[in-house]
Enzyme design. Structure first.
Site, PDB file in Angstrom:
ATOM      1  CB  ILE A  74      41.569  32.579  38.834  1.00  0.00           C
ATOM      2  CG1 ILE A  74      41.829  31.761  37.569  1.00  0.00           C
ATOM      3  CG2 ILE A  74      42.335  33.904  38.788  1.00  0.00           C
ATOM      4  CD1 ILE A  74      41.310  32.372  36.279  1.00  0.00           C
ATOM      5  CG  HIS A  76      41.174  39.204  27.357  1.00  0.00           C
ATOM      6  ND1 HIS A  76      39.836  39.072  27.096  1.00  0.00           N
ATOM      7  CD2 HIS A  76      41.496  38.117  28.101  1.00  0.00           C
ATOM      8  CE1 HIS A  76      39.373  37.958  27.648  1.00  0.00           C
ATOM      9  NE2 HIS A  76      40.377  37.364  28.277  1.00  0.00           N
ATOM     10  CD  GLU A 125      38.021  41.783  26.033  1.00  0.00           C
ATOM     11  OE1 GLU A 125      38.627  40.836  25.490  1.00  0.00           O
ATOM     12  OE2 GLU A 125      37.787  41.818  27.252  1.00  0.00           O
TER      13      GLU A 125
HETATM   14  C1  DGY Z   1      40.321  32.620  29.685  1.00  0.00           C
HETATM   15  O1  DGY Z   1      41.002  31.752  30.199  1.00  0.00           O
HETATM   16  O2  DGY Z   1      39.135  32.466  29.420  1.00  0.00           O
HETATM   17  C2  DGY Z   1      41.027  33.876  29.319  1.00  0.00           C
HETATM   18  O3  DGY Z   1      40.209  34.987  29.433  1.00  0.00           O
HETATM   19  C3  DGY Z   1      41.614  33.786  27.938  1.00  0.00           C
HETATM   20  O4  DGY Z   1      40.607  33.764  26.990  1.00  0.00           O
END
Ligand code: DGY
Length: 326
Positions: free
Chosen positions: A154, A282, A263
């Protein structure tokens, strides 16, 4: 009789194409379920597709037939991998398919803060036409420095997008990422150096013992007063109380948060009273295309396990164990 697959999501949150894929070979059962219904379903399930539910000994005790825990996402801090491995249960994730969506959401939060999008919307609805107050200026991204903490799947996509915005890129990671250095002119620095020099600090690390609380009072104090903190990883990576204090006292300019210590974040949490934060529930991976791809990936992993094959997206801790056996 078909095997059973428990899905910890409501039916309409799990893409139709993945449901069809599973339905050919399994009975698929979705939330919401009462406690009794859940216990009945999980006792008979060969596979569980799970969101953020804790998968620990207590859960596994209820699920004697389970062959696989397929996470609908990439983080697996909610899964006791060791307990699953001991019982011969595969743990899989949905890597790669969500990196772009999370990186895009990271920029949604960054731009909301730097261009004051939420405030601007409120201003148009209530004040602009009155002509009494001018809307305050935002800040440019071009030429600013982004500090990416965690430069894996990411983080690298965040770097790619930051490069498009003509930002300078610093990153901090235990592992060097030569590709982002080469392609996006990113520079590997220590955590302190990153915190001191970045205009935007963005977190892309998994939640582990090493990253829990990695951004606390000391780290927030190192950041520039004009800097923004973005968190789309896991809430507990940041000491939320220290962050709330830093935001109140103007130690940093603002924060964009998609994840929280607890959460959903309780409605009386002091963070919700602050103006210099942008908060989302989220939803980093929450796009139609990405959620479809995640559902298909989770379903694919389940189908492998149901056929007695090692699924393709095992968590790293299990690769050694199960791939060695094939
Ligand atoms: C993840 O990919 O872990 C996101 O936070 C969705 O749960």
């Amino acid at each position: 009789m078909k095997p059973k697959v428990y899905v910890e999501l409501p039916r309409d949150f799990f893409h139709e194409d993945a449901v069809n894929m599973l339905s050919k070979v399994a009975d698929t059962l979705f939330e919401p379920l009462s406690k009794e219904e859940f216990e009945e379903v999980i006792a008979e399930s060969s596979a569980a597709i799970i969101g953020l539910k804790r998968i620990d000994e207590n859960f596994l005790e209820l699920a004697p037939k389970l062959k696989i825990v397929a996470r609908f996402g990439v983080g697996y801090d909610n899964v006791d991998v060791e307990a699953c491995t001991k019982r011969g249960i595969y743990v899989t994730i949905t890597p790669n398919v969500l990196s772009d969506a999370v990186a895009e959401h990271t920029f949604a939060l960054i731009l909301s803060l730097t261009r004051r999008v939420i405030e601007a919307d409120r201003y148009v609805r209530s004040e602009w036409a009155k002509g009494e107050k001018r809307f305050p200026l935002g800040v440019d991204l071009k030429g600013k420095t982004i500090g990416i903490i965690g430069c894996g799947r990411i983080g690298s996509q965040v770097a790619r997008k930051a490069y498009g915005f003509e930002m300078k890129i610093l990153y901090h990671d235990a592992v060097r990422n030569e590709e982002v250095e080469k392609r996006f002119d990113a520079k590997l620095v220590s955590l302190n150096e990153l915190l001191r020099n970045s205009d935007i600090v963005t977190l892309h690390v998994p939640l582990t013992d090493a990253t829990r609380g990695m951004i606390g009072e000391k780290e927030l104090n190192l950041m520039k007063e004009s800097a923004y903190l973005i968190n789309t990883s896991r809430g507990p990576v940041v000491d939320q109380e220290a962050l709330t204090r830093a935001l109140k006292e103007g130690k940093i300019a603002g924060a964009g948060l998609d994840v929280f210590a607890l959460e959903p974040i309780p409605l009386d949490d002091p963070l919700l009273k602050l103006d210099n934060v942008v908060l989302t529930p989220h939803i980093g991976s929450g796009t139609v295309e990405t959620r479809r791809a995640m559902a298909l990936k989770a379903a694919e992993n389940v189908l492998y396990a149901l056929k007695g094959k090692v699924p393709p997206d095992l968590v790293p801790e299990q690769r050694e164990v199960f791939l060695k056996q094939t």
